[in-house]
Design an enzyme around this catalytic site. Structure first.
Site, PDB file in Angstrom:
ATOM      1  N   SER A  16      36.999  34.431  44.753  1.00 53.14           N
ATOM      2  CA  SER A  16      37.920  34.314  45.891  1.00 53.14           C
ATOM      3  C   SER A  16      39.202  33.608  45.474  1.00 53.14           C
ATOM      4  CB  SER A  16      37.281  33.490  47.010  1.00 53.14           C
ATOM      5  OG  SER A  16      35.994  33.964  47.302  1.00 53.14           O
TER       6      SER A  16
HETATM    7  N1  SAH Z   1      31.851  32.067  45.231  1.00 52.61           N
HETATM    8  C1  SAH Z   1      31.997  33.076  44.210  1.00 52.61           C
HETATM    9  C2  SAH Z   1      32.487  34.366  44.790  1.00 52.61           C
HETATM   10  C3  SAH Z   1      31.634  35.529  44.378  1.00 52.61           C
HETATM   11  S1  SAH Z   1      31.906  37.040  45.223  1.00 52.61           S
HETATM   12  C4  SAH Z   1      32.850  32.590  43.063  1.00 52.61           C
HETATM   13  O1  SAH Z   1      33.388  31.466  43.134  1.00 52.61           O
HETATM   14  O2  SAH Z   1      32.970  33.307  42.073  1.00 52.61           O
HETATM   15  C5  SAH Z   1      30.475  37.132  46.240  1.00 52.61           C
HETATM   16  C6  SAH Z   1      29.153  37.209  45.557  1.00 52.61           C
HETATM   17  O3  SAH Z   1      28.161  37.382  46.580  1.00 52.61           O
HETATM   18  C7  SAH Z   1      28.971  38.382  44.607  1.00 52.61           C
HETATM   19  O4  SAH Z   1      28.680  37.885  43.343  1.00 52.61           O
HETATM   20  C8  SAH Z   1      27.772  39.159  45.194  1.00 52.61           C
HETATM   21  O5  SAH Z   1      26.918  39.695  44.215  1.00 52.61           O
HETATM   22  C9  SAH Z   1      27.092  38.074  46.001  1.00 52.61           C
HETATM   23  N2  SAH Z   1      26.180  38.529  47.060  1.00 52.61           N
HETATM   24  C10 SAH Z   1      26.323  39.562  47.933  1.00 52.61           C
HETATM   25  N3  SAH Z   1      25.247  39.652  48.746  1.00 52.61           N
HETATM   26  C11 SAH Z   1      24.393  38.647  48.374  1.00 52.61           C
HETATM   27  C12 SAH Z   1      23.114  38.208  48.827  1.00 52.61           C
HETATM   28  N4  SAH Z   1      22.465  38.823  49.811  1.00 52.61           N
HETATM   29  N5  SAH Z   1      22.553  37.149  48.209  1.00 52.61           N
HETATM   30  C13 SAH Z   1      23.178  36.507  47.195  1.00 52.61           C
HETATM   31  N6  SAH Z   1      24.382  36.873  46.732  1.00 52.61           N
HETATM   32  C14 SAH Z   1      24.994  37.928  47.300  1.00 52.61           C
END
Ligand code: SAH
Length: 253
Positions: free
Chosen positions: A97
């Site tokens: 993000s």
């Molecule tokens: N906070 C992260 C942002 C990652 S983007 C950072 O700082 O990099 C969002 C993430 O949510 C992705 O990696 C995706 O795989 C994950 N995601 C989506 N659905 C999910 C679920 N049900 N449980 C765990 N992770 C999930």
């Protein structure tokens, strides 16, 4: 009186008696990754100034954003963009993000109950991704449980976070839609992926007085940031600005 040569030194100018140290910005541009590493404190300070200008007022959030080196969480080819206010690819179709969204969401999370030292208690993060936001959360919360459904990113986050030695961050591989019962009740739940509904498990695992901050798909098909507060009587939802997060998916892969 000796004049300092202009910079860059013209090829036809006489060589200075002693090597002139290059200004940091120029050294950074030349040295790439190493350069941004050396100079990243100043680059982050400018990012933090921009965040403050955009309305982030919580000193705890600004200090955490200053402290965590975002360039360590992105691919080397993207290091030069690490402190721009932009989301960046982290592999497997997912994104880190943008800093303003991370800061905004954590500020909202901190609007709830904190301890005497101004710290949140145990926090659940759904969507570890590259681990950047978990590292920021580790500075404002006593414990961070961060769950990721994609093994490749879970492993990447582990590798990114290892040198930071954050004993209060616990990385979990699993489907965050079910929350993580063992850490409950949480003083805050923050999601980096959004679906149609906020899962019931999150509401159940939230402490009374605490908040969920998450993207949610609205009836008009747009995603909005929502804050859900658990009071002794009800769950109270506030819909905030439009956002763009990756979808919340079930199962692990
Ligand atoms: N906070 C992260 C942002 C990652 S983007 C950072 O700082 O990099 C969002 C993430 O949510 C992705 O990696 C995706 O795989 C994950 N995601 C989506 N659905 C999910 C679920 N049900 N449980 C765990 N992770 C999930």
């Amino acid at each position: 009186m000796s004049r300092r040569p202009g910079f860059p030194v013209r090829l036809d100018s006489p060589a200075p008696a002693r090597p002139v140290p290059a200004p940091a910005a120029f050294a950074g541009a030349r040295a790439g990754i190493v350069g941004i590493g050396l100079d990243s404190h100043a680059v982050r300070a400018r990012m933090v100034e921009r965040l403050a200008g955009q309305g982030i007022a919580d000193a705890r959030v600004l200090a955490a954003m200053q402290a965590v080196e975002r360039h360590r969480f992105v691919d080397s080819a993207l290091v030069n963009q690490a402190y721009e206010d932009t989301s960046l690819p982290i592999g497997l179709g997912q994104t880190i993000s943008k800093p303003s969204v991370v800061a905004r969401m954590i500020e909202l999370l901190l609007g709830a109950q904190v301890d005497a030292a101004g710290r949140l208690g145990r926090v659940l993060e759904v969507g570890t991704g590259c681990g950047y936001q978990a590292a920021v959360l580790a500075r404002v919360a006593t414990e961070v449980y961060s769950i990721e459904r994609l093994r490749g990113l879970h492993d990447k986050a582990r590798a990114n976070l290892r040198p930071l030695r954050l004993p209060n961050v616990h990385l979990l591989l699993g489907d965050g839609m079910a929350g993580y019962e063992k850490g409950a009740p949480y003083a805050g739940i923050i999601a980096a992926a959004g679906g149609q509904d906020v899962p019931d498990a999150w509401m159940e695992q939230l402490a009374v007085g605490a908040r969920i901050v998450a993207p949610r798909l609205m009836a008009d098909g747009q995603q909005a940031l929502v804050v859900i507060e658990k009071t002794p009587r009800e769950m109270k939802q506030t819909v905030l600005e439009t956002v763009r997060f990756v979808p919340l998916k079930s199962g692990i892969a």
